[in-house]
Design an enzyme around this catalytic site. Structure first.
Site, PDB file in Angstrom:
ATOM      1  N   GLU A 174       0.805  -1.220   0.000  1.00 48.80           N
ATOM      2  CA  GLU A 174       0.000   0.000   0.000  1.00 48.80           C
ATOM      3  C   GLU A 174       0.840   1.272   0.000  1.00 48.80           C
ATOM      4  OE1 GLU A 174      -3.684   0.043   0.199  1.00 48.80           O
ATOM      5  OE2 GLU A 174      -3.283  -1.971  -0.568  1.00 48.80           O
ATOM      6  N   HIS A 250      -5.031   1.804   6.996  1.00 44.31           N
ATOM      7  CA  HIS A 250      -3.604   2.067   6.799  1.00 44.31           C
ATOM      8  C   HIS A 250      -3.009   2.582   8.102  1.00 44.31           C
ATOM      9  CE1 HIS A 250      -4.496   2.804   2.275  1.00 44.31           C
ATOM     10  NE2 HIS A 250      -3.972   1.610   2.420  1.00 44.31           N
ATOM     11  N   CYS A 371      -2.956  11.493   3.477  1.00 46.63           N
ATOM     12  CA  CYS A 371      -3.246  10.644   2.311  1.00 46.63           C
ATOM     13  C   CYS A 371      -2.920  11.362   1.009  1.00 46.63           C
ATOM     14  CB  CYS A 371      -4.714  10.242   2.295  1.00 46.63           C
ATOM     15  SG  CYS A 371      -5.153   8.963   3.481  1.00 46.63           S
TER      16      CYS A 371
END
Length: 448
Positions: A174, A250, A371
Site C-alpha cells: 500500500e 492504513h 493521504c
C-alpha cells in the site's frame, strides 16, 4: 549540502466520486452514492498546496489518472468503441464502471514507497510503485503511477524506479501509507519504519477478523531489499489487528512520523515497547534522538481517531526545530480530539502549532491531509534534478486553479459516470495538464 522533505500532493481528478469502493474504510463506506463535487475537491487540495508553499515548505504536485479506465474495462470483456464500452459496462456491470472511474489516485501516500539516497546502497532515491492489489479500483493505478513518477524523477543518476511487486495477496503493498522515516536531518542516513497488517507466510502473526489487512510483512521486506536498505536502518512493526477491524485500514490513520518524532495512538501497534526501543536504538546509532508522543485511549478513542483523521495529518519540521501539525477540519469538529490538540500545543512540547484545512471532499471518501501527499527527501542536487514543471509556485497554482475551473464539473453522481462525454472531458483536461506540468506522454490515450 541542504536537504528537504518535499511533499508532492495528489491533484484530485475530474471523476472524483463517492463510489463506496473501499471496504474497511469507514468514511468511504458511509458516504457511498452521495453526489460529489470534483471541482471543489481539486481546489481544496490546491489550496493546501499553496498554503504550505507560502509557509516555506517545499511543495510539488502529482498528476491524477485517466478515468474512466476504458482499457481496464476492455480487459474484463467489454468491447466496441470507447463510448460503447462505457455504455455496456453501465448496463451490465455498473460496479465495474464505478471502479474504473475512481479518482482514488489522488491519495498519493499510496502511490509508492520512497527511500532517500542517504539510506540506499547505491546513493540514489528509490521509488517502488505500490501494487494496491487489495482493492480492484486501486490495483489498476500502478502502471500510470510508474510513468508519472518516471516523468517527474527522470534523471537516472539520482533516481531509481522499481516496478510494483507481484499483484498477489502475499505481496499486498500500500505504499507510503504504511511507511515513514526517522532521521536527525533529511540528508543523513535514517531509519525506515515499515508497518504491516499481517504476514503471508508466518502464522505467528495475528490477523484482523473483520476487515482485510492490506500490507504484508513480505511486501515491506521486498521493498527494503529493492531499495538497498541495510538491516540496521530498518524497523518492521505490526499494526494492531483490532484497530484494523475498527476502520484503521492504513497505518497513517493511527500514526504519523517525521524527523525524530513518532506521533501515535496508544492502540496503534502490537509489541509497542519493543518497537519503540528498536527505533530508539537504531536511530541513536545514526546520530538521532528518537522521541515519541503517545495519545492515550482515555483521551482519544480509536473511533475518534478514525472519524476525525487526527493521525492522518502532516507533521512538518519548521526552521526553529518545532513541529507543525496539519489537520482536517473534522478534528476541530470532534470535541475530544480538539481538546487534546489544544492541550498538546499549549504544553510547550515538540508540536507547537496546529493548522486546520477544509478537505471535506477528500475526507468524505476516506482520505485526509497525509493521504494526499507523497513525501520525498531530497538534497539540493536531487531537487534540482526533479522535473521543474511539478514544483509548486504561485504562477503554477494560478494556472492549475484556472485549469480546474475550465475542465471540472461541480457535481458528479453515479449516473453521470455512464456519460461518454465524461471520458472526453477527462482526456482533454489531462492532455492539457501534461503540457502544464511538462510530463510528456504518460497516459494510455496519449501513448496508444
Amino acid at each position: 549540502m541542504k536537504s528537504y522533505e518535499v511533499n508532492f500532493d495528489g491533484l484530485v481528478g475530474p471523476t472524483h466520486n463517492y463510489g463506496g469502493l473501499s471496504y474497511g474504510n469507514v468514511a468511504s463506506q458511509s458516504n457511498s452514492q452521495q453526489s460529489s463535487n470534483p471541482k471543489e475537491a481539486a481546489l481544496q487540495g490546491l489550496a493546501k498546496m499553496k498554503a504550505l508553499m507560502e509557509m516555506g515548505f517545499q511543495q510539488g504536485v502529482l498528476a491524477p489518472q485517466e478515468r474512466p479506465d476504458v482499457a481496464a474495462l476492455r480487459r474484463l470483456g467489454f468491447a466496441g468503441s470507447d463510448a460503447q464500452v462505457i455504455e455496456r459496462a453501465a448496463k451490465d456491470a455498473m460496479p465495474l464502471l464505478v471502479a474504473s472511474c475512481s479518482a482514488s489516485s489522488m491519495w498519493v501516500a499510496n502511490a509508492a514507497t520512497v527511500s532517500p539516497s542517504a539510506d540506499s546502497a547505491d546513493g540514489r532515491v528509490h521509488f517502488t510503485a505500490a501494487n494496491l492489489n487489495c482493492k480492484y479500483h486501486r490495483s489498476i493505478e500502478h502502471p500510470t503511477t510508474s510513468r508519472v513518477l518516471g516523468a517527474m524523477f527522470a534523471d537516472q543518476q539520482h533516481f531509481a524506479h522499481h516496478a510494483a511487486l507481484p499483484a498477489v495477496a502475499q505481496f499486498g503493498d500500500e505504499g507510503a501509507a504504511n511507511h515513514t522515516r526517522f532521521c536527525r536531518d533529511y540528508g543523513q542516513a535514517g531509519v525506515e519504519f515499515f508497518v504491516f497488517g499481517r504476514s503471508a507466510f508466518d502464522t505467528r502473526y495475528p490477523a484482523p477478523q473483520k476487515y482485510p489487512a492490506r500490507q504484508t510483512l513480505e511486501a515491506s521486506q521486498a521493498v527494503a531489499r529493492l531499495h538497498g536498505l541495510s538491516d540496521d536502518g530498518v524497523v518492521y512493526a505490526q499494526q494492531n489487528p483490532s484497530v484494523i477491524d475498527q476502520g484503521v485500514f492504513h497505518n497513517d490513520v493511527i500514526a504519523v512520523g517525521n524527523g525524530e518524532v513518532l506521533f501515535y495512538h496508544e492502540d496503534a501497534f502490537l509489541e509497542t515497547d519493543k518497537m519503540l526501543a528498536e527505533l530508539d536504538a537504531k536511530l541513536g546509532k545514526r546520530g538521532g534522538n528518537f522521541q515519541s508522543i503517545c495519545v492515550p485511549r482515555s483521551q482519544v478513542t480509536v473511533e475518534d481517531a478514525v472519524r476525525s483523521y487526527l493521525f492522518n495529518s502532516q507533521l512538518l519540521s519548521r526552521a526553529d526545530g518545532s513541529m507543525l501539525l496539519i489537520v482536517p477540519e473534522e478534528c476541530r469538529g470532534n470535541e475530544r480530539v480538539w481538546q487534546y490538540l489544544q492541550g498538546l500545543t499549549s504544553s510547550g512540547g515538540l508540536i507547537r502549532e496546529v493548522k486546520v484545512f477544509d478537505l471535506k471532499q477528500s475526507m468524505q471518501n476516506g482520505g485526509g491531509p497525509a493521504c494526499l501527499r507523497l513525501r520525498v527527501a531530497l538534497n539540493q542536487t536531487e531537487l534540482a534534478a526533479v522535473n521543474p514543471g511539478v514544483i509548486m509556485t504561485a504562477p503554477l497554482y494560478d494556472t492549475l486553479t484556472q485549469w480546474v475551473d475550465k475542465h471540472y464539473r461541480d457535481r458528479l453522481s453515479e449516473n453521470d459516470l455512464a456519460d461518454p462525454q465524461l471520458l472526453l472531458e477527462c482526456r482533454t483536461a489531462l492532455d492539457e495538464l501534461t503540457q502544464i506540468l511538462k510530463l510528456g506522454a504518460v497516459y494510455p490515450f496519449q501513448i496508444n
